[in-house]
Design an enzyme around this catalytic site. Structure first.
Site, short mmCIF file in Angstrom:
data_model
loop_
_atom_site.label_atom_id
_atom_site.label_comp_id
_atom_site.label_asym_id
_atom_site.label_seq_id
_atom_site.Cartn_x
_atom_site.Cartn_y
_atom_site.Cartn_z
NE ARG A 238 -4.28 -1.35 0.06
CZ ARG A 238 -4.41 -2.41 -0.74
NH1 ARG A 238 -3.44 -2.76 -1.56
NH2 ARG A 238 -5.53 -3.11 -0.74
CD GLU A 267 -3.04 3.12 -5.58
OE1 GLU A 267 -2.14 2.77 -4.81
OE2 GLU A 267 -3.90 2.37 -5.99
CG HIS A 285 -3.01 -0.81 -6.92
ND1 HIS A 285 -3.49 -0.20 -5.79
CD2 HIS A 285 -2.89 -2.14 -6.59
CE1 HIS A 285 -3.65 -1.10 -4.83
NE2 HIS A 285 -3.29 -2.28 -5.30
#
Ligand code: GLV
Length: 323
Positions: A238, A267, A285
Site C-alpha cells: 500500500r 492513489e 496498481h
C-alpha cells in the site's frame, strides 16, 4: 422478495453469476469509474449486500447512511478502506479475498525487481525513441540479482511467496515480521532481522505489510538513509507505507539507486517528483491484475457475500476489532 446487492464496479462475470444463481437481485455500477461517496450511498439504498473494491471508501459516514446493509465483501485482500470499528458497531459482516492473489502479486513484485535492476522501461523508451544505433559495451548497464540480498518487510502470504522465488535468482533472503516465518527460513534459508539491519544489508527491499497505523510511513527519510546507495526499494503493498516525498528526494539525490512502485500514497495521484525520474519504475496498481486471479477474486467475494447474506459465516471473514 429477493434481497438486493450492489456491485460497485463491473467485475469478472463468474462473480456476478454466483450472486445471480444464489437468487439475489444484482445491480452493478454502470459507470467505468469509481463512484463518488454520494453516488455510492444512493446506489446502496435498499441493498442488503455490497460487493466493493479497494477504491471505495467505506468509512463511518458511508455506513451511517447505508442503513440497509448487512454484509460487505471486498474484492481485495487489503481492507484498509473499510472502517471495521463502524462496521462492527452496526453488525455488518465484512469479508475479503486472501490467498487467491498471492502468486500474481509475488510475480509482479519480481517483474518490478527485474525491471529496475535491468532498467527495462528505460531501455524500451531508448529503443522506441530511435536512439538504438547498435550494441554498446557500456550501454544501459544494470545490476545482477545473483549473490545479492533480498530484504522482505512483512513475511505474510505474499512476502513469503516472493522470498521463496529468490533462490531461483541465487539471492540471499532476510526478512522482518512480527512473528517467525519457518517456511521462509527453511526453504529460502532466510534470516529474520530487525528493520535497521535489514535496510542496511539488503540490495532490494520489498514491502509486503498491510496498511495499519503501525505501518503508515514505515519507510521515511531516516529509513531511506539507512539503505545502501546501491539498493532498490520495491512496493506492491500500500502506498502510504512509504513517505513518497522522502522517497522522491532520496531518488533524486541518489541516496538509493532506484525504486519499483505499484502503489501510491494518494492513489491515483502520483508524486510529481517521481514521474520525472528515470530510476523509478511506476505501475498503476496491477499487482493482482491477471485474468486468472481477478476471476478467482470475483468468485471469492461473491461467495463470501452470498454466505453472509444467507446467515452463514463467509470463508474469508475479516477479523473485526475486539473491544
Ligand atoms: C490489492 O491491492 C488488494 O488488496 O487486493
Amino acid at each position: 422478495m429477493p434481497e438486493k446487492v450492489f456491485v460497485s464496479r463491473s467485475i469478472p462475470r463468474p462473480g456476478l453469476d454466483i450472486l445471480e444463481a444464489a437468487g439475489f437481485r444484482v445491480e452493478v455500477n454502470p459507470e467505468e469509474r469509481v463512484l463518488t461517496a454520494e453516488e455510492l450511498v444512493r446506489s446502496c439504498r435498499e441493498k442488503a449486500g455490497l460487493l466493493c473494491l479497494l477504491t471505495d471508501t467505506i468509512d463511518r459516514s458511508f455506513l451511517d447512511q447505508a442503513t440497509t446493509l448487512k454484509a460487505i465483501a471486498t474484492m481485495s485482500v487489503g481492507y484498509n478502506h473499510i472502517d471495521l470499528e463502524a462496521a462492527k458497531e452496526k453488525g455488518i459482516g465484512v469479508a475479503n479475498t486472501p490467498g487467491v492473489l498471492t502468486d500474481a502479486t509475488a510475480e509482479l513484485t519480481w517483474a518490478l525487481i527485474l525491471a529496475v535492476a535491468r532498467r527495462i522501461p528505460e531501455a524500451t523508451r531508448f529503443l522506441r525513441g530511435g536512439e538504438f544505433t547498435g550494441w554498446g559495451p557500456i550501454l544501459l548497464l544494470g545490476v545482477e540479482l545473483n549473490g545479492k540480498t533480498l530484504g522482505i518487510v512483512g513475511a505474510g502470504r505474499i512476502g513469503t511467496a516472493v522470498g521463496l522465488k529468490a533462490a531461483a535468482f541465487g539471492m540471499k533472503v532476510v526478512y522482518l515480521d512480527p512473528g517467525r516465518c519457518p517456511e521462509l527460513e527453511k526453504r529460502a534459508g532466510a534470516e529474520k532481522l530487525p528493520l535497521e539491519r535489514l535496510l542496511a544489508e539488503a540490495d532490494f527491499v520489498t514491502l509486503h505489510v498491510p496498511l495499519t497505523e503501525e505501518t503508515r510511513c514505515l519507510i521515511g527519510r531516516g529509513e531511506l538513509r539507512r539503505m545502501k546507495p546501491t539498493a532498490f526499494l520495491i512496493n506492491t503493498s500500500r502506498g502510504p507505507v512509504i513517505d513518497e516525498e522522502a522517497l522522491a528526494e532520496a531518488l533524486r539525490e541518489k541516496e538509493i539507486a532506484g525504486a519499483g512502485l505499484d502503489v501510491y500514497e494518494k492513489e491515483p495521484h502520483v508524486h510529481p517528483g517521481l514521474l520525472t525520474l528515470q530510476n523509478v519504475v511506476l505501475l498503476p496498481h496491477i499487482g493482482s491484475a491477471t485474468v486468472e486471479t481477478r476471476s478467482r477474486m470475483a468468485v471469492m467475494a461473491a461467495e463470501n457475500l452470498a454466505a453472509m447474506l444467507s446467515g452463514k459465516p463467509p470463508k474469508n471473514p475479516v477479523p473485526l476489532p475486539r473491544n
